[in-house]
Design an enzyme around this catalytic site. Structure first.
Site, PDB file in Angstrom:
ATOM      1  N   LYS A   1     -15.089  18.434   8.608  1.00  0.00           N
ATOM      2  CA  LYS A   1     -16.193  18.468   9.573  1.00  0.00           C
ATOM      3  C   LYS A   1     -16.455  19.912   9.961  1.00  0.00           C
ATOM      4  O   LYS A   1     -15.683  20.523  10.676  1.00  0.00           O
ATOM      5  CB  LYS A   1     -15.837  17.640  10.804  1.00  0.00           C
ATOM      6  CG  LYS A   1     -16.935  16.658  11.115  1.00  0.00           C
ATOM      7  CD  LYS A   1     -16.544  15.701  12.189  1.00  0.00           C
ATOM      8  CE  LYS A   1     -17.690  14.728  12.408  1.00  0.00           C
ATOM      9  NZ  LYS A   1     -17.446  13.782  13.452  1.00  0.00           N
TER      10      LYS A   1
ATOM     11  N   THR B   1       0.868  -1.182   0.000  1.00  0.00           N
ATOM     12  CA  THR B   1       0.000   0.000   0.000  1.00  0.00           C
ATOM     13  C   THR B   1       0.900   1.226   0.000  1.00  0.00           C
ATOM     14  O   THR B   1       2.072   1.141   0.378  1.00  0.00           O
ATOM     15  CB  THR B   1      -0.873   0.031   1.260  1.00  0.00           C
ATOM     16  OG1 THR B   1       0.004   0.022   2.393  1.00  0.00           O
ATOM     17  CG2 THR B   1      -1.789  -1.172   1.330  1.00  0.00           C
TER      18      THR B   1
END
Ligand code: AMP
Length: 544
Positions: free
Chosen positions: A439, A186
């Site tokens: 957020k 990854t």
């Protein structure tokens, strides 16, 4: 009572044997590092792979040993895909865009025994050769005439000499289908990279699913050009799919700029391609600037990061090339979803169809998906509720190589780290990587939606949306923009224009508070925007 069917292990060598038997004359075309265009066939691929399997064994590579590559998409890399995995060793495709320190770390972790490399990467190999602990032999993927002279690389062999010196008699061994076949790490944007270790069974099953009409939709009549690198999750499985269906295969080598790709698409009659959005940006810019067309291209698979609807529109409406939006991960071999329409969508108008196509798509057979809230409760598939996406299936990892990072599963499901919705028809739409979520006042804003709008503005070459600290709302979205070449509008004016551009396109409170212009946006080794770097760059900025 058991069924009475033959017990035959699903092995990668079956794909090559099938292609040799049924599509021996089918062409494989490679633009090579040496500068030539190499033409061969599946017959030749099979013969050379057998020779290479003998050569690799002669180098002392044993069952289960890792053999690394640092290579572009090309016929020699394809030969190694089959020679190494087919003989029971593990093909480890290293990403040459990584920093040398990372390459050393990963090669040591994988305990690679032999390293094959394209000449382009000689400087990288020279930088790591004395540092990698387990690599005994280096092989330059070229012929004698192009071998490096006075190279600092020890135990350096020549690929074509290995092929020429080995017998083409080799029987692909039969073994347990759960045997490891290939290894990909990854990208490791957080912590050390981790290895996803595929098996023969997972690879063959993934190949069946990937080739299906509602997936990558490949057939013997196709000419496939994988732009997605063979060092990035096995080029999304296309080297295996091509053998399974017997399609003509075209490899672009290192030439991934718009002009080279377009010329190759046209000269070889390419019908299907696949790659990340950043590559297609270069191609579209070239085609637009020179008023060109695609005379044979029918479909392109775009994934790896979200494909902006503006890009889909350009391909579909201007050039009649169908875009298949796809989503997956290294941990998923990589295919998870592909966006193809259902019959019910045929009656939608173009705008409504585009809204479906902008989604990452439906699960391919074999992949199961669900979304959960922060407390782990499953969320409804209503296209509204967004939560972390969890997946399971026979080509999804159960554990990272050497158990790194502990057990990654939650009650048998793999948490993807992506936040998404799933609608009643099963179409999944990524709103963000969980670490990229913005957020604002306790509510989520999808950075991908914000970026997609910006990508449709004529002055924008590339746009990233990141969270910036805000006194009242905790975080607010900020747009970081690379302007298209030739755009002369002053920054302040363009900023106001971009903010106005959002009106009516997203909820008012989603409109970015700030726009910054940069010369370039940092990309990861697999061509995704490196938002972590951008957040670091703007970490001291305070809004409100
Ligand atoms: P990698 O393992 O490097 O292929 O990265 C996988 C990640 O890329 C996924 O978890 C997603 O965050 C992202 N990704 C892949 N395809 C898409 C897509 N079509 N839209 C949005 N994000 C994507």
């Amino acid at each position: 009572m058991n069924g009475l069917m033959m017990q035959q292990p699903l092995l990668i060598s079956m794909l090559l044997a099938h292609a040799e038997r049924h599509h021996a004359e089918q062409e494989i075309v490679s633009k090579r590092v040496e500068g030539d265009v190499h033409r061969s066939t599946y017959r030749e691929l099979a013969v050379r792979s057998r020779r290479m399997a003998n050569a690799v064994a002669a180098l002392g590579v044993k069952f289960g040993d890792r053999v690394a590559t640092l290579a572009w998409n090309g016929h020699r890399h394809m030969e190694l895909y089959y020679a190494v995995s087919g003989s029971g060793a593990v093909l480890h495709t290293l990403n040459p865009r990584l920093h040398p320190d990372q390459v050393v770390w990963i090669a040591d972790h994988a305990e690679d025994q032999v390293l094959f490399f394209d000449l382009t990467f000689l400087p990288l190999v020279e930088a790591v050769a004395s540092r990698v602990k387990t690599v005994r032999t280096f092989v330059a993927m070229t012929d004698r005439a192009h071998m490096p002279v006075n190279s600092k690389v020890p135990n350096l062999l020549c690929y074509e000499e290995l092929v020429a010196g080995a017998s083409d008699r080799f029987h692909w061994p039969q073994f347990d289908e759960h045997t490891a076949s290939s290894l990909c790490y990854t990208s490791g944007t957080t912590g050390n990279p981790k290895g996803a270790l595929y098996s023969h069974r997972s690879t063959v099953l993934h190949t069946y699913a990937a080739a299906l009409p509602d997936a990558l939709n490949c057939a013997a009549r196709d000419t496939i050009l994988p732009v997605v690198p063979m060092f990035h999750v096995n080029a999304w499985g296309l080297p295996y799919v091509a053998c399974m269906v017997g399609a003509k295969l075209v490899f672009p080598g290192p030439w991934l700029d718009g002009k080279s790709l377009h010329e190759l698409f046209e000269s070889e009659g390419v019908t299907v391609s696949a790659g990340v959005p950043t590559v297609w940006q270069g191609l579209l810019a070239h085609v637009e600037a020179h008023d060109l067309k695609f005379s044979t291209m029918r479909r392109t698979v775009i994934g790896g990061s979200a494909c902006p609807p503006a890009m889909m529109r350009a391909f579909q409406e201007r050039y009649d090339v169908q875009v298949l939006h796809a989503w997956g991960m290294t941990e998923m071999s990589p295919l998870g979803t592909v966006c193809t329409l259902k019959p019910k969508h045929q009656t939608l108008n173009a705008e409504q169809r585009m809204a479906v196509q902008a989604k990452q798509g439906r699960a391919v057979f074999g992949v199961d998906m669900k979304i959960v809230a922060e407390d782990g409760q499953q969320l409804p598939h209503d296209g509204q509720a967004a939560g972390e996406l969890l997946v399971r299936g026979p080509w999804i990892i159960s554990s990272y190589f050497k158990g790194e990072g502990g057990d990654p599963l939650v009650n048998g499901w793999f948490p993807t780290g992506d936040v998404s919705t799933i609608d009643a028809d099963g179409y999944m739409q990524i709103t963000d990587r969980s670490k990229d979520v913005i957020k604002s006042g306790g509510e989520w804003i999808s950075s991908i939606d914000i970026e997609n709008v910006a990508a449709a503005h004529p002055a924008v070459q590339m746009a990233a949306c990141i969270a910036v600290a805000h006194a009242k709302w905790d975080e607010r979205p900020m747009l970081v923009v690379v302007k298209k070449p030739g755009v002369t509008t002053p920054d302040a004016e363009l900023k106001a224009e971009l903010i106005r551009f959002y009106e009516g396109k997203v909820a008012k409170w989603w409109i970015p508070d700030e726009v910054r212009f940069v010369a370039e946006i940092p990309l990861t080794a697999t061509g995704k925007m490196l938002k972590l770097k951008l957040r670091e760059q703007f970490k001291d900025l305070r809004l409100g």
